[in-house]
Design a protein around this motif. Structure first.
Motif, mmCIF file in Angstrom:
data_model
loop_
_atom_site.group_PDB
_atom_site.id
_atom_site.type_symbol
_atom_site.label_atom_id
_atom_site.label_comp_id
_atom_site.label_asym_id
_atom_site.label_seq_id
_atom_site.Cartn_x
_atom_site.Cartn_y
_atom_site.Cartn_z
ATOM 1 N N GLU A 104 0.813 -1.222 0.000
ATOM 2 C CA GLU A 104 0.000 0.000 0.000
ATOM 3 C C GLU A 104 0.848 1.274 0.000
ATOM 4 O O GLU A 104 0.647 2.134 -0.871
ATOM 5 N N PRO A 105 1.811 1.441 0.932
ATOM 6 C CA PRO A 105 2.627 2.666 0.876
ATOM 7 C C PRO A 105 3.477 2.768 -0.388
ATOM 8 O O PRO A 105 3.685 3.870 -0.891
ATOM 9 N N ILE A 106 3.939 1.621 -0.915
ATOM 10 C CA ILE A 106 4.732 1.657 -2.153
ATOM 11 C C ILE A 106 3.884 2.171 -3.312
ATOM 12 O O ILE A 106 4.312 3.027 -4.096
ATOM 13 N N VAL A 107 2.645 1.663 -3.418
ATOM 14 C CA VAL A 107 1.739 2.107 -4.475
ATOM 15 C C VAL A 107 1.423 3.593 -4.318
ATOM 16 O O VAL A 107 1.395 4.345 -5.300
ATOM 17 N N VAL A 119 4.438 5.630 -5.479
ATOM 18 C CA VAL A 119 4.559 5.620 -6.949
ATOM 19 C C VAL A 119 3.499 6.515 -7.587
ATOM 20 O O VAL A 119 3.783 7.315 -8.486
ATOM 21 N N LEU A 120 2.260 6.392 -7.109
ATOM 22 C CA LEU A 120 1.182 7.237 -7.641
ATOM 23 C C LEU A 120 1.446 8.712 -7.338
ATOM 24 O O LEU A 120 1.194 9.582 -8.174
ATOM 25 N N GLY A 121 1.954 8.985 -6.135
ATOM 26 C CA GLY A 121 2.266 10.362 -5.764
ATOM 27 C C GLY A 121 3.319 10.972 -6.665
ATOM 28 O O GLY A 121 3.185 12.126 -7.113
ATOM 29 N N ILE A 122 4.359 10.187 -6.975
ATOM 30 C CA ILE A 122 5.418 10.670 -7.879
ATOM 31 C C ILE A 122 4.853 10.924 -9.278
ATOM 32 O O ILE A 122 5.154 11.936 -9.921
ATOM 33 N N GLY A 123 4.001 10.008 -9.746
ATOM 34 C CA GLY A 123 3.401 10.166 -11.068
ATOM 35 C C GLY A 123 2.511 11.400 -11.151
ATOM 36 O O GLY A 123 2.590 12.178 -12.117
ATOM 37 N N VAL A 124 1.674 11.584 -10.138
ATOM 38 C CA VAL A 124 0.786 12.749 -10.118
ATOM 39 C C VAL A 124 1.589 14.038 -10.015
ATOM 40 O O VAL A 124 1.285 15.036 -10.684
ATOM 41 N N ALA A 125 2.626 14.026 -9.178
ATOM 42 C CA ALA A 125 3.474 15.214 -9.023
ATOM 43 C C ALA A 125 4.144 15.578 -10.354
ATOM 44 O O ALA A 125 4.219 16.759 -10.717
ATOM 45 N N PHE A 126 4.611 14.564 -11.085
ATOM 46 C CA PHE A 126 5.239 14.819 -12.388
ATOM 47 C C PHE A 126 4.239 15.428 -13.365
ATOM 48 O O PHE A 126 4.553 16.375 -14.091
#
Length: 219
Positions: free
Chosen positions: A190-193, A196-203
């Motif tokens: 859960e925290p890994i996902v 990853v989603l946070g990095i993608g959204v931030a980008f």
């Protein structure tokens, strides 16, 4: 795929009409979006070709060995697969020893049942050592693929004549270790996902907002 094919082109169409130098994240985003729109068929062909090539490579003895080594070195997943293999290894040896099957024959049976090439080759080497008159525990201790606890416990079983009980206890131990690792993996997913989603959204946000900021500050 939906973001890159439908959403991003509409958001970035305005940027294409300006003469403003776009930031690097925005250029990357537009290039990836263009690739999804214009070269989707190339991606599909490459993906299918990679899968077919990998499957054929794994079917070769050398490819299977390299692949199995790589899998065992993977974080967490490799440890789980190692423990599962050791559980099956010890459980099968325990059953065969209890049934009175000779050691060399037991090693052959376990070797045939083992799917991982690394462990299969290790058992082959152990078979050759035992065939020369060496103890099974000494072979297990000499092979780095087996944890030292396996060789040490098997040595105790050879000295006490309770080898079947030792194998069953080792199987229970590695099975509990596998369960523990699987529980930890499910908790960590859960925290890994989220990261990853946070990095993608931030980008995505940075890629879209930066040009707008440049446009507003240029006037």
């Amino acid at each position: 795929i939906i973001m890159m094919t439908f959403v991003i082109p509409r958001l970035t169409s305005l940027y294409r009409e300006t003469t403003l130098e776009l930031p690097l994240p925005t250029k990357i985003l537009i290039a990836v979006s263009d690739a999804f729109i214009n070269y989707w068929w190339v991606m599909i062909i490459c993906a299918i070709g990679a899968v077919i090539g990998l499957r054929r490579w794994i079917k070769t003895p050398e490819g299977k060995l390299h692949f199995d080594k790589l899998v065992l070195k993977m974080p967490i997943i490799g440890k789980i697969l190692t423990n599962v293999t050791l559980t099956n290894f010890n459980r099968t040896f325990g059953l065969l020893t209890t049934a009175g099957i000779p050691l060399l024959e037991s090693i052959n049976i376990v070797q045939d049942l083992t799917t991982n090439s690394v462990f299969k080759n290790a058992l082959k080497a152990a078979y050759q050592g035992v065939e020369r008159g060496l103890s099974f525990s000494a072979q297990l201790l000499a092979l780095p693929v087996f944890p030292r606890i396996v060789g040490q416990m098997v040595r105790v079983g050879e000295e006490t004549g309770k080898l079947d009980e030792i194998f069953i206890k080792l199987a229970d131990y590695f099975e509990s270790e596998s369960d523990h690792l699987v529980k930890n993996l499910t908790v960590a997913i859960e925290p890994i996902v989220l990261v990853v989603l946070g990095i993608g959204v931030a980008f995505l946000v940075i890629s879209i907002i930066l040009p707008i900021y440049k446009l507003t500050t240029s006037f």
